[in-house]
Design a protein around this motif. Structure first.
Motif, mmCIF file in Angstrom:
data_model
loop_
_atom_site.group_PDB
_atom_site.id
_atom_site.type_symbol
_atom_site.label_atom_id
_atom_site.label_comp_id
_atom_site.label_asym_id
_atom_site.label_seq_id
_atom_site.Cartn_x
_atom_site.Cartn_y
_atom_site.Cartn_z
ATOM 1 N N VAL A 164 0.958 -1.304 0.073
ATOM 2 C CA VAL A 164 -0.070 -0.121 0.014
ATOM 3 C C VAL A 164 0.816 1.253 0.148
ATOM 4 O O VAL A 164 1.770 1.121 1.081
ATOM 5 C CB VAL A 164 -1.096 0.142 1.169
ATOM 6 N N LEU A 165 0.616 2.041 -0.821
ATOM 7 C CA LEU A 165 1.349 3.357 -0.916
ATOM 8 C C LEU A 165 0.421 4.553 -0.587
ATOM 9 O O LEU A 165 -0.809 4.484 -1.386
ATOM 10 C CB LEU A 165 1.805 3.746 -2.498
ATOM 11 N N VAL A 166 0.688 5.216 0.474
ATOM 12 C CA VAL A 166 -0.144 6.211 0.848
ATOM 13 C C VAL A 166 0.312 7.770 0.127
ATOM 14 O O VAL A 166 1.502 7.988 0.343
ATOM 15 C CB VAL A 166 -0.345 6.331 2.542
ATOM 16 N N PHE A 167 -0.425 8.025 -0.532
ATOM 17 C CA PHE A 167 -0.130 9.370 -1.269
ATOM 18 C C PHE A 167 0.061 10.726 -0.603
ATOM 19 O O PHE A 167 -1.195 11.040 0.479
ATOM 20 C CB PHE A 167 -0.957 9.713 -2.669
ATOM 21 N N PRO A 168 0.914 11.619 -0.841
ATOM 22 C CA PRO A 168 0.490 12.983 -0.232
ATOM 23 C C PRO A 168 -0.718 13.465 -0.671
ATOM 24 O O PRO A 168 -1.033 12.962 -1.832
ATOM 25 C CB PRO A 168 1.908 13.592 -0.583
ATOM 26 N N GLU A 169 -1.174 14.508 0.077
ATOM 27 C CA GLU A 169 -2.355 15.152 -0.259
ATOM 28 C C GLU A 169 -2.217 15.919 -1.534
ATOM 29 O O GLU A 169 -3.352 15.791 -2.311
ATOM 30 C CB GLU A 169 -2.901 16.101 0.935
ATOM 31 N N ALA A 170 -1.165 16.515 -1.716
ATOM 32 C CA ALA A 170 -1.113 16.938 -3.091
ATOM 33 C C ALA A 170 -1.096 16.023 -4.269
ATOM 34 O O ALA A 170 -1.503 16.722 -5.486
ATOM 35 C CB ALA A 170 0.266 17.790 -3.204
ATOM 36 N N MET A 171 -0.989 14.741 -3.959
ATOM 37 C CA MET A 171 -1.286 13.993 -5.212
ATOM 38 C C MET A 171 -2.458 13.190 -5.131
ATOM 39 O O MET A 171 -2.577 12.173 -5.963
ATOM 40 C CB MET A 171 -0.032 12.962 -5.016
ATOM 41 N N ARG A 172 -3.461 13.623 -4.621
ATOM 42 C CA ARG A 172 -4.887 13.031 -4.588
ATOM 43 C C ARG A 172 -5.337 13.078 -6.142
ATOM 44 O O ARG A 172 -5.340 14.096 -6.738
ATOM 45 C CB ARG A 172 -5.828 13.969 -3.458
ATOM 46 N N GLY A 173 -5.753 11.787 -6.395
ATOM 47 C CA GLY A 173 -6.189 11.686 -7.755
ATOM 48 C C GLY A 173 -5.300 11.067 -8.770
ATOM 49 O O GLY A 173 -5.508 10.725 -10.025
ATOM 50 N N THR A 174 -4.112 11.151 -8.476
ATOM 51 C CA THR A 174 -2.998 10.453 -9.165
ATOM 52 C C THR A 174 -3.279 8.987 -9.956
ATOM 53 O O THR A 174 -3.656 8.096 -8.812
ATOM 54 C CB THR A 174 -1.537 10.428 -8.718
ATOM 55 N N GLY A 175 -3.480 8.682 -11.022
ATOM 56 C CA GLY A 175 -3.745 7.438 -11.600
ATOM 57 C C GLY A 175 -4.997 6.708 -11.261
ATOM 58 O O GLY A 175 -5.073 5.454 -10.962
ATOM 59 N N GLU A 176 -6.148 7.477 -10.873
ATOM 60 C CA GLU A 176 -7.266 6.805 -10.067
ATOM 61 C C GLU A 176 -7.952 5.747 -10.913
ATOM 62 O O GLU A 176 -8.104 5.999 -12.286
ATOM 63 C CB GLU A 176 -8.312 8.013 -9.926
ATOM 64 N N GLY A 177 -8.213 4.693 -10.391
ATOM 65 C CA GLY A 177 -8.781 3.627 -11.098
ATOM 66 C C GLY A 177 -8.409 2.368 -10.665
ATOM 67 O O GLY A 177 -7.474 2.336 -9.712
ATOM 68 N N HIS A 178 -8.777 1.167 -11.151
ATOM 69 C CA HIS A 178 -8.656 -0.077 -10.741
ATOM 70 C C HIS A 178 -8.373 -0.965 -12.133
ATOM 71 O O HIS A 178 -9.356 -0.772 -13.178
ATOM 72 C CB HIS A 178 -9.882 -0.873 -10.339
ATOM 73 N N TYR A 179 -7.141 -1.488 -12.083
ATOM 74 C CA TYR A 179 -6.879 -1.847 -13.386
ATOM 75 C C TYR A 179 -5.576 -3.099 -13.219
ATOM 76 O O TYR A 179 -4.941 -3.204 -12.162
ATOM 77 C CB TYR A 179 -6.217 -1.083 -14.477
ATOM 78 N N ALA A 180 -5.339 -3.650 -14.146
ATOM 79 C CA ALA A 180 -4.370 -4.893 -14.145
ATOM 80 C C ALA A 180 -2.825 -4.198 -13.938
ATOM 81 O O ALA A 180 -2.510 -3.304 -14.226
ATOM 82 C CB ALA A 180 -4.317 -5.810 -15.515
ATOM 83 N N TRP A 181 -2.208 -5.220 -13.136
ATOM 84 C CA TRP A 181 -0.662 -4.688 -12.719
ATOM 85 C C TRP A 181 -0.028 -6.054 -12.841
ATOM 86 O O TRP A 181 -0.560 -7.004 -12.661
ATOM 87 C CB TRP A 181 -0.759 -4.071 -11.084
ATOM 88 N N ASP A 182 1.047 -5.807 -12.859
ATOM 89 C CA ASP A 182 2.200 -6.865 -13.272
ATOM 90 C C ASP A 182 3.050 -7.235 -12.252
ATOM 91 O O ASP A 182 4.316 -7.807 -12.239
ATOM 92 C CB ASP A 182 3.275 -6.508 -14.390
ATOM 93 N N LEU A 183 3.116 -6.948 -10.913
ATOM 94 C CA LEU A 183 3.677 -7.430 -9.779
ATOM 95 C C LEU A 183 3.508 -8.750 -9.670
ATOM 96 O O LEU A 183 4.790 -9.405 -9.324
ATOM 97 C CB LEU A 183 3.297 -6.609 -8.517
ATOM 98 N N THR A 184 2.558 -9.431 -9.856
ATOM 99 C CA THR A 184 2.342 -10.968 -9.782
ATOM 100 C C THR A 184 1.489 -11.107 -11.104
ATOM 101 O O THR A 184 0.948 -10.155 -11.645
ATOM 102 C CB THR A 184 1.886 -11.585 -8.717
ATOM 103 N N PRO A 185 1.241 -12.356 -11.575
ATOM 104 C CA PRO A 185 0.576 -12.781 -12.753
ATOM 105 C C PRO A 185 -0.984 -12.218 -12.379
ATOM 106 O O PRO A 185 -1.603 -12.061 -13.585
ATOM 107 C CB PRO A 185 0.574 -14.315 -12.826
ATOM 108 N N THR A 186 -1.331 -12.472 -11.340
ATOM 109 C CA THR A 186 -2.984 -12.186 -11.104
ATOM 110 C C THR A 186 -3.064 -10.804 -10.161
ATOM 111 O O THR A 186 -4.409 -10.570 -10.089
ATOM 112 C CB THR A 186 -3.320 -13.255 -10.166
ATOM 113 N N SER A 187 -2.177 -10.017 -10.095
ATOM 114 C CA SER A 187 -2.302 -8.685 -9.393
ATOM 115 C C SER A 187 -3.085 -7.711 -10.081
ATOM 116 O O SER A 187 -3.040 -7.358 -11.533
ATOM 117 C CB SER A 187 -0.913 -8.238 -9.028
#
Length: 202
Positions: free
Chosen positions: A96-119
């Motif tokens: 989990v990355l907690v963003f600074p308040e100034a970065m609220r809204g960065t990359g908003e969404g839910h999408y596939a990620w490649d940390l693991t094959p199913t992440s």
């Protein structure tokens, strides 16, 4: 590092769209260990065992991470979390990355990620955070979509902090997004580097 540079560096932690790994011409998420640095050329052995050289932009910015307690994930926080599907239908966080308040809204969404094959990756606002026997249960809202994520107690919780080019030392672990040029040269304008024992978990 200026505030603008820091926010740009931290933004590298959450790319808005999923990036296919090693597809021709596509940006590449690189996770690995620094072998060496010569001028602006960063040699990295990736987690897959491939050795790559990445040219850092002249104004490249560098960030590190600071650990946070699980309790830092509170209602109203804006976070990014890589997670895998759990047997109960909820996602189980890998980091989990907690963003600074100034970065609220960065990359908003839910999408596939490649940390693991199913992440997946979810960048969202925390609607609720409830303590449970096996961690902290979060209800997240991103672009009108609700996602439930369980954060186990042993999952790394971090927030970005400024770092410097001097932190890019052989043996340090890094996370970055590199863009291939027409001649195949990989370039990057931002790097997240391990410092004080905190490794980029994303």
């Amino acid at each position: 590092m200026t505030r603008r540079q820091f926010l740009a560096a931290a933004a590298a932690l959450a790319v808005v769209e999923p990036l296919p790994l090693w597809a021709q011409g596509a940006p590449r998420r690189v996770r690995g260990t620094i072998d060496g640095i010569s001028g602006r050329d960063l040699a990295v052995t990736t987690r897959e065992g491939q050795r790559v050289t990445i040219r850092l932009a002249e104004n490249a910015s560098v960030s590190a991470l600071r650990r946070l307690e699980l309790s830092a994930i509170a209602p109203g926080s804006y976070i990014g979390t890589a997670a895998e599907p759990g047997p109960d239908g909820a996602w189980r966080a890998l980091e989990v990355l907690v963003f600074p308040e100034a970065m609220r809204g960065t990359g908003e969404g839910h999408y596939a990620w490649d940390l693991t094959p199913t992440s997946s990756m979810t960048n969202a606002t925390v609607d609720s955070a409830v303590e449970a026997n096996d961690g902290r249960s979060l209800l997240l809202t991103a672009r009108g979509q609700q996602v439930r994520v369980m954060v186990p107690p042993d999952v790394p919780v971090v927030t970005p902090i400024p770092a410097a080019m001097e932190d890019l030392k052989p043996g340090a672990q890094v996370f970055l997004v590199a863009t291939p040029g027409p001649d195949g040269t990989l370039t990057a304008s931002r790097v997240t580097v391990a410092r004080d024992g905190v490794v980029p978990p994303m």
